[in-house]
Structures are given as structure tokens and as C-alpha cells.
Design an enzyme around this catalytic site. Structure first.
Site, PDB file in Angstrom:
ATOM      1  N   ASP A  37      14.135  43.558  84.033  1.00  0.00           N
ATOM      2  CA  ASP A  37      14.384  44.735  83.186  1.00  0.00           C
ATOM      3  C   ASP A  37      15.892  44.914  82.960  1.00  0.00           C
ATOM      4  O   ASP A  37      16.303  45.789  82.204  1.00  0.00           O
ATOM      5  CB  ASP A  37      13.728  45.996  83.754  1.00  0.00           C
ATOM      6  CG  ASP A  37      14.245  46.381  85.124  1.00  0.00           C
ATOM      7  OD1 ASP A  37      15.023  45.610  85.711  1.00  0.00           O
ATOM      8  OD2 ASP A  37      13.859  47.471  85.615  1.00  0.00           O
ATOM      9  N   LYS A  62       7.032  41.912  89.113  1.00  0.00           N
ATOM     10  CA  LYS A  62       7.961  42.365  90.161  1.00  0.00           C
ATOM     11  C   LYS A  62       8.065  43.875  90.037  1.00  0.00           C
ATOM     12  O   LYS A  62       8.095  44.411  88.933  1.00  0.00           O
ATOM     13  CB  LYS A  62       9.333  41.718  90.002  1.00  0.00           C
ATOM     14  CG  LYS A  62      10.355  42.250  91.030  1.00  0.00           C
ATOM     15  CD  LYS A  62      11.605  41.398  91.108  1.00  0.00           C
ATOM     16  CE  LYS A  62      12.664  41.672  90.078  1.00  0.00           C
ATOM     17  NZ  LYS A  62      13.156  43.060  90.046  1.00  0.00           N
ATOM     18  N   GLU A  72      10.023  47.454  92.042  1.00  0.00           N
ATOM     19  CA  GLU A  72      11.058  47.893  92.979  1.00  0.00           C
ATOM     20  C   GLU A  72      10.480  48.891  93.973  1.00  0.00           C
ATOM     21  O   GLU A  72       9.580  49.659  93.633  1.00  0.00           O
ATOM     22  CB  GLU A  72      12.227  48.530  92.206  1.00  0.00           C
ATOM     23  CG  GLU A  72      12.934  47.535  91.308  1.00  0.00           C
ATOM     24  CD  GLU A  72      14.168  48.122  90.616  1.00  0.00           C
ATOM     25  OE1 GLU A  72      14.587  49.253  90.957  1.00  0.00           O
ATOM     26  OE2 GLU A  72      14.701  47.435  89.730  1.00  0.00           O
ATOM     27  N   GLU A  79      18.415  42.711  97.090  1.00  0.00           N
ATOM     28  CA  GLU A  79      19.594  42.873  96.214  1.00  0.00           C
ATOM     29  C   GLU A  79      20.653  43.785  96.837  1.00  0.00           C
ATOM     30  O   GLU A  79      20.334  44.856  97.390  1.00  0.00           O
ATOM     31  CB  GLU A  79      19.169  43.477  94.863  1.00  0.00           C
ATOM     32  CG  GLU A  79      20.381  43.745  93.955  1.00  0.00           C
ATOM     33  CD  GLU A  79      20.038  44.070  92.505  1.00  0.00           C
ATOM     34  OE1 GLU A  79      18.847  44.081  92.151  1.00  0.00           O
ATOM     35  OE2 GLU A  79      20.994  44.305  91.745  1.00  0.00           O
TER      36      GLU A  79
HETATM   37  O1  KIV Z   1      16.217  42.954  86.341  1.00  0.00           O
HETATM   38  C1  KIV Z   1      16.707  41.976  86.917  1.00  0.00           C
HETATM   39  O2  KIV Z   1      17.336  41.099  86.302  1.00  0.00           O
HETATM   40  C2  KIV Z   1      16.510  41.880  88.356  1.00  0.00           C
HETATM   41  C3  KIV Z   1      17.308  40.859  89.087  1.00  0.00           C
HETATM   42  C4  KIV Z   1      18.722  41.212  89.090  1.00  0.00           C
HETATM   43  C5  KIV Z   1      16.778  40.618  90.450  1.00  0.00           C
HETATM   44  O3  KIV Z   1      15.766  42.621  88.902  1.00  0.00           O
END
Ligand code: KIV
Length: 289
Positions: A67, A136, A138, A205
Site C-alpha cells: 500500500d 498482507k 498490519e 519493519e
Molecule cells: O507497503 C509496503 O510497501 C510495505 C513494505 C514496506 C513492507 O508494507
């Protein structure tokens, strides 16, 4: 409707486009870490377009439709305004442009936090629209129930702990995490909760290095570091940062190239040639027979 599938008229089956060759799978990525050891580190980069995916795919194990495209592509101030539509469209382009890497798509802020059911609907929509293999999301312990709900229903999930950019308004900025004992303990606990819930890998991260190492040792699934440690089981960077598209990048980014300077100089050459009427030249013109 997704344009990631085409009907094979000789078999009446729908085939993904491009046709799969030997695309890696989520179980193969998970299996890279055996008894706490990852012999071959996992390579992940972000990709947002088909052409970018084509160029990165042969070098990567995973392509992340992050994102971060909100800032990188759309010039948004953070990842908060990113929509499902943006993620679905860019993920479909990346799937079309790749043959080898596992494509993971970020769940945008607001699409999954409210409940496991909401998360399932959003994740299913993204995977159906794009052909990506995994999502993915968070968050740690608070998202564990959701991760388990998705995994049990056939949706592979990559976790993301430490500095979680979608929580910027709670965190108060993008500073590295894990400096206090309480914060460090929380990050390790978050990673353990995600692993127990079935996450196949976890992005770590923006954390101080000892915490990245502690997380990597604490979980059986691979960790993928960004601003974390070379001892993570893999690494990810935002491709545009790594290529030098931006002058200002976080401390943890290595700028392998200075693409911004190349683009600027090339646009300057083109502009000069247009202004002096030397472009187009004979090689670029059609003449009557
Ligand atoms: O959105 C993204 O690019 C990410 C990476 C930095 C891990 O979540």
C-alpha cells in the site's frame, strides 16, 4: 471483471495469464525456514505495475503490491487513503507481469480491522480480482483472530509488525520501534501471536536490530526485514526507494541507483531536441515511397 484469466478454448478451462510456469508457492516460501534456519534468504520487492513486475520477477521470491503505492504512485501523504480498488488494480497488473514470484497484496487501511468477517470479504475480493496468492495485513496480537479466520478459510496471510505505517496516527510518526523494553516485548509477542494464528511469514519493519533478531529467533515462520536486520530470514525494500527514484529515503534504504537523475537528464535531452527541432530526426520519420 478481472482480466487476469482467459478461457482456453481447446480445454474449456480458464487459465491464468500469463500462464503459470513454475511460480513459487506460499508453502514453499514458508518451508524455506527449517528448525529456525533459512539457508537461502527470501528476496521480496514491491511492485505496482506489470512492467515493473516483469523486470523484478526473475530476481525475487515474492512481489509485494504494497500500500506504499499510495505515496509512491499516487502522491498521497500516507497509506491511510489507499483504496481497495487501487490495490486490486495494481495487484492484477503485477500478476499479469510475473511468472515466478508469489504475489502478495496489502490489505488497505479500513478494509480488515473491523472484524474477521470484514477482513475475509476484503481479502477474497482482492484475491479474486487480481489472482494474487496471499494478503498482507498490519498489526500483531490484535489481528491474530483475523489471521486465523482467513488462513482457516484458504487465504494465506503475511503479517507485519514493528513500525506499521497504517498506524501512523497512533504511533505519531515513522520512528523506529522497540527502543523500550515494553515496546520490544510487545513486538516479539505480536510476532508470536501472528505465527500461532497461521501467518506464513512476517514483515518486521523499522525496529532496533536486537528486536528483529529476537523476533526471528522466536518464530518458526520466516521474517522479512525492512529497517530491521540482515539476520532476518529475508529482506524487502520499496523498489522505487532502492532504485533512487526519491532523493529523500529512510535511513534503512540503500539507494542502489540514481534513476531519478537518469529520468530527469533524459527528459531534459528530449525537451532540448524538441525545442531546437532536431527531434524527430530522419530515423523516426515516415517518408512517401
Ligand atoms: O507497503 C509496503 O510497501 C510495505 C513494505 C514496506 C513492507 O508494507
Amino acid at each position: 471483471m478481472s482480466t487476469t484469466f482467459q478461457l482456453d478454448t481447446s480445454t474449456s478451462r480458464a487459465n491464468p495469464t500469463p500462464a503459470p510456469m513454475r511460480r513459487l508457492t506460499v508453502p514453499k516460501i514458508r518451508a524455506r525456514k527449517v528448525d529456525g534456519v533459512t539457508e537461502e534468504p527470501i528476496v521480496m520487492l514491491t511492485a505496482y505495475t506489470a512492467r515493473q513486475a516483469q523486470l523484478l520477477d526473475p530476481h525475487c521470491d515474492l512481489l509485494l503490491v504494497g500500500d506504499s503505492l499510495g505515496q509512491v504512485i499516487y502522491g498521497l501523504p500516507s497509506t491511510i487513503p489507499v483504496t481497495m480498488e487501487m490495490m486490486a488494480n495494481h495487484a492484477a497488473a503485477v500478476v499479469r507481469g510475473s511468472y515466478h514470484s508469489v504475489v502478495v497484496v496489502d490489505m488497505p487501511f479500513g478494509a480488515y480491522e473491523a472484524s474477521p468477517q470484514a477482513a475475509f470479504e476484503a481479502a477474497a475480493t482482492l484475491l479474486k480480482a487480481s489472482g494474487a496468492a496471499a494478503v498482507k495485513l498490519e498489526g500483531g496480537e490484535a489481528m491474530a483472530e483475523t489471521v486465523e479466520f482467513l488462513v482457516k478459510r484458504g487465504i494465506p496471510v503475511m503479517g507485519h509488525v514493528g513500525l506499521t505505517p497504517q498506524a501512523v496516527n497512533v504511533l505519531g510518526g515513522y520512528a523506529a520501534r522497540g527502543r523500550s523494553d515494553a515496546e520490544a516485548e510487545k513486538i516479539v509477542g505480536d510476532a508470536k501471536a501472528l505465527e500461532a494464528a497461521g501467518a506464513f511469514a512476517i514483515v518486521v519493519e523499522g525496529v532496533v536490530e536486537p528486536i528483529a533478531i529476537a523476533v526471528t529467533e522466536a518464530v518458526a515462520c520466516p521474517t522479512i526485514g525492512i529497517g530491521a536486520s540482515a539476520k532476518c530470514d529475508g529482506q524487502v525494500l520499496v523498489t522505487d526507494d532502492m532504485l533512487g527514484m526519491f532523493e529523500r529515503v529512510p535511513r534503512f534504504v540503500k539507494r542502489y541507483e540514481d534513476i531519478a537523475a537518469t529520468i530527469s537528464a533524459t527528459a531534459g535531452k528530449y525537451a532540448s531536441e524538441v525545442r531546437e527541432r532536431s527531434f524527430p530526426g530522419p530515423d523516426q520519420l515516415y517518408q512517401p515511397k
